[in-house]
Write a protein that holds these residues in place. Structure first.
Motif, PDB file in Angstrom:
ATOM      1  N   ARG A   2       0.835  -1.185   0.000  1.00  0.00           N
ATOM      2  CA  ARG A   2       0.000   0.000   0.000  1.00  0.00           C
ATOM      3  C   ARG A   2       0.878   1.246   0.000  1.00  0.00           C
ATOM      4  NH1 ARG A   2      -2.875   3.364   3.868  1.00  0.00           N
ATOM      5  NH2 ARG A   2      -1.482   2.605   5.471  1.00  0.00           N
ATOM      6  N   LEU A   3       0.592   2.176  -0.905  1.00  0.00           N
ATOM      7  CA  LEU A   3       1.339   3.423  -0.967  1.00  0.00           C
ATOM      8  C   LEU A   3       0.681   4.451  -0.058  1.00  0.00           C
ATOM      9  CD1 LEU A   3       1.969   3.688  -4.806  1.00  0.00           C
ATOM     10  CD2 LEU A   3       3.556   2.914  -3.054  1.00  0.00           C
ATOM     11  N   VAL A   4       1.482   5.073   0.795  1.00  0.00           N
ATOM     12  CA  VAL A   4       0.988   6.120   1.680  1.00  0.00           C
ATOM     13  C   VAL A   4       1.223   7.456   1.001  1.00  0.00           C
ATOM     14  CG1 VAL A   4       1.260   7.207   3.937  1.00  0.00           C
ATOM     15  CG2 VAL A   4       1.407   4.731   3.726  1.00  0.00           C
ATOM     16  N   LYS A  14       7.760   8.100   2.033  1.00  0.00           N
ATOM     17  CA  LYS A  14       8.618   6.982   2.418  1.00  0.00           C
ATOM     18  C   LYS A  14       8.668   6.894   3.942  1.00  0.00           C
ATOM     19  CE  LYS A  14      12.973   9.469   2.569  1.00  0.00           C
ATOM     20  NZ  LYS A  14      14.361   9.446   2.209  1.00  0.00           N
ATOM     21  N   LYS A  15       9.028   5.730   4.441  1.00  0.00           N
ATOM     22  CA  LYS A  15       9.112   5.525   5.882  1.00  0.00           C
ATOM     23  C   LYS A  15      10.241   6.379   6.454  1.00  0.00           C
ATOM     24  CE  LYS A  15       7.269   0.858   6.047  1.00  0.00           C
ATOM     25  NZ  LYS A  15       7.495  -0.514   6.494  1.00  0.00           N
ATOM     26  N   ASN A  16      10.018   6.868   7.687  1.00  0.00           N
ATOM     27  CA  ASN A  16      10.989   7.747   8.318  1.00  0.00           C
ATOM     28  C   ASN A  16      11.100   7.422   9.807  1.00  0.00           C
ATOM     29  OD1 ASN A  16      12.838   9.836   8.498  1.00  0.00           O
ATOM     30  ND2 ASN A  16      11.274  11.360   8.918  1.00  0.00           N
ATOM     31  N   GLY A  17      11.323   6.173  10.143  1.00  0.00           N
ATOM     32  CA  GLY A  17      11.491   5.777  11.532  1.00  0.00           C
ATOM     33  C   GLY A  17      10.166   5.588  12.248  1.00  0.00           C
ATOM     34  N   LYS A  18      10.243   5.575  13.573  1.00  0.00           N
ATOM     35  CA  LYS A  18       9.049   5.381  14.400  1.00  0.00           C
ATOM     36  C   LYS A  18       9.022   6.421  15.511  1.00  0.00           C
ATOM     37  CE  LYS A  18       8.390   0.535  13.517  1.00  0.00           C
ATOM     38  NZ  LYS A  18       7.044   0.220  13.171  1.00  0.00           N
ATOM     39  N   THR A  19       7.823   6.683  16.044  1.00  0.00           N
ATOM     40  CA  THR A  19       7.677   7.604  17.166  1.00  0.00           C
ATOM     41  C   THR A  19       8.014   6.874  18.464  1.00  0.00           C
ATOM     42  OG1 THR A  19       5.359   7.045  17.506  1.00  0.00           O
ATOM     43  CG2 THR A  19       5.836   8.846  15.964  1.00  0.00           C
ATOM     44  N   ALA A  21       5.994   6.194  20.755  1.00  0.00           N
ATOM     45  CA  ALA A  21       4.886   5.279  21.032  1.00  0.00           C
ATOM     46  C   ALA A  21       4.907   4.056  20.131  1.00  0.00           C
ATOM     47  CB  ALA A  21       3.557   6.014  20.875  1.00  0.00           C
ATOM     48  N   GLY A  22       5.760   4.040  19.110  1.00  0.00           N
ATOM     49  CA  GLY A  22       5.885   2.894  18.225  1.00  0.00           C
ATOM     50  C   GLY A  22       5.130   3.028  16.915  1.00  0.00           C
ATOM     51  N   SER A  23       4.508   4.184  16.650  1.00  0.00           N
ATOM     52  CA  SER A  23       3.789   4.397  15.387  1.00  0.00           C
ATOM     53  C   SER A  23       4.777   4.682  14.264  1.00  0.00           C
ATOM     54  CB  SER A  23       2.827   5.577  15.509  1.00  0.00           C
ATOM     55  OG  SER A  23       1.873   5.325  16.499  1.00  0.00           O
ATOM     56  N   GLN A  24       4.422   4.245  13.060  1.00  0.00           N
ATOM     57  CA  GLN A  24       5.267   4.485  11.893  1.00  0.00           C
ATOM     58  C   GLN A  24       5.223   5.957  11.511  1.00  0.00           C
ATOM     59  OE1 GLN A  24       7.259   2.180  10.029  1.00  0.00           O
ATOM     60  NE2 GLN A  24       7.989   4.151   9.308  1.00  0.00           N
ATOM     61  N   ARG A  25       6.387   6.558  11.296  1.00  0.00           N
ATOM     62  CA  ARG A  25       6.479   7.939  10.845  1.00  0.00           C
ATOM     63  C   ARG A  25       6.754   7.940   9.347  1.00  0.00           C
ATOM     64  NH1 ARG A  25      10.335  10.163  14.273  1.00  0.00           N
ATOM     65  NH2 ARG A  25       8.709  10.811  15.694  1.00  0.00           N
ATOM     66  N   TRP A  26       6.126   8.860   8.615  1.00  0.00           N
ATOM     67  CA  TRP A  26       6.269   8.967   7.171  1.00  0.00           C
ATOM     68  C   TRP A  26       6.817  10.333   6.819  1.00  0.00           C
ATOM     69  CZ3 TRP A  26       5.372   4.676   4.315  1.00  0.00           C
ATOM     70  CH2 TRP A  26       4.660   3.644   4.934  1.00  0.00           C
ATOM     71  N   TYR A  27       7.555  10.400   5.688  1.00  0.00           N
ATOM     72  CA  TYR A  27       8.186  11.647   5.246  1.00  0.00           C
ATOM     73  C   TYR A  27       7.921  11.842   3.751  1.00  0.00           C
ATOM     74  CZ  TYR A  27      11.768  15.127   4.284  1.00  0.00           C
ATOM     75  OH  TYR A  27      12.433  16.257   3.890  1.00  0.00           O
ATOM     76  N   CYS A  28       7.545  13.063   3.385  1.00  0.00           N
ATOM     77  CA  CYS A  28       7.296  13.405   1.984  1.00  0.00           C
ATOM     78  C   CYS A  28       8.508  14.153   1.443  1.00  0.00           C
ATOM     79  CB  CYS A  28       6.039  14.270   1.865  1.00  0.00           C
ATOM     80  SG  CYS A  28       5.695  14.782   0.180  1.00  0.00           S
ATOM     81  N   ASN A  29       9.116  13.622   0.392  1.00  0.00           N
ATOM     82  CA  ASN A  29      10.269  14.286  -0.229  1.00  0.00           C
ATOM     83  C   ASN A  29       9.861  15.555  -0.975  1.00  0.00           C
ATOM     84  OD1 ASN A  29      12.248  12.513   0.609  1.00  0.00           O
ATOM     85  ND2 ASN A  29      11.911  11.127  -1.112  1.00  0.00           N
ATOM     86  N   PHE A  35       4.760  12.988   9.120  1.00  0.00           N
ATOM     87  CA  PHE A  35       3.489  12.710   9.788  1.00  0.00           C
ATOM     88  C   PHE A  35       3.394  11.235  10.154  1.00  0.00           C
ATOM     89  CE2 PHE A  35       2.920  11.876   5.350  1.00  0.00           C
ATOM     90  CZ  PHE A  35       2.068  10.795   5.284  1.00  0.00           C
ATOM     91  N   THR A  36       2.417  10.915  10.991  1.00  0.00           N
ATOM     92  CA  THR A  36       2.077   9.526  11.288  1.00  0.00           C
ATOM     93  C   THR A  36       0.708   9.264  10.682  1.00  0.00           C
ATOM     94  OG1 THR A  36       1.113  10.133  13.417  1.00  0.00           O
ATOM     95  CG2 THR A  36       3.404   9.406  13.424  1.00  0.00           C
ATOM     96  N   ASN A  37       0.524   8.106  10.114  1.00  0.00           N
ATOM     97  CA  ASN A  37      -0.712   7.737   9.449  1.00  0.00           C
ATOM     98  C   ASN A  37      -1.644   7.101  10.466  1.00  0.00           C
ATOM     99  OD1 ASN A  37      -2.447   7.506   7.361  1.00  0.00           O
ATOM    100  ND2 ASN A  37      -1.436   5.772   6.389  1.00  0.00           N
TER     101      ASN A  37
END
Length: 107
Positions: A2-4, A14-19, A21-29, A35-37
């Protein structure tokens, strides 16, 4: 896979580490937005509620032995179906027994 997409500009992120709390962090080039989804499970919970409502199972039979089921579906207990819109007049009267019972307690 799935594309975010970025909520700011709509480009693929693209993925950019985790917060912490363990949520996936995303980054827009494209716009440098991080942001977190958030996951929305309202559709899944509504389907669980409808399966119970129109099925033969009790709340105790549902996943979580009733407690989790009631917690997940609590937002759907207050939904009331609307009566059909009548465009033409007729000699039929619709009486809402629930409405009458609620008002009878007030008197």
């Amino acid at each position: 896979m799935r594309l975010v997409r970025c909520p700011n500009c709509g480009f693929v992120c693209k993925k950019n580490g985790k917060t912490n709390a363990g949520s996936q962090r995303w980054y827009c080039n494209q716009c440098s937005y991080s942001f977190t989804n958030k996951v929305n499970k309202t559709n899944n919970n509504l389907q669980i509620f409808l399966d119970w409502l129109f099925g033969k199972h009790t709340q105790l039979d549902m996943a979580g032995e009733g407690r989790s089921f009631r917690r997940k579906t609590s937002q759907f207990w207050e939904l009331w179906p609307l009566p059909p819109k009548v465009e033409s007049s007729s000699s039929v009267v619709f009486v809402d027994g629930i409405y009458l019972a609620r008002n009878a307690c007030i008197l």
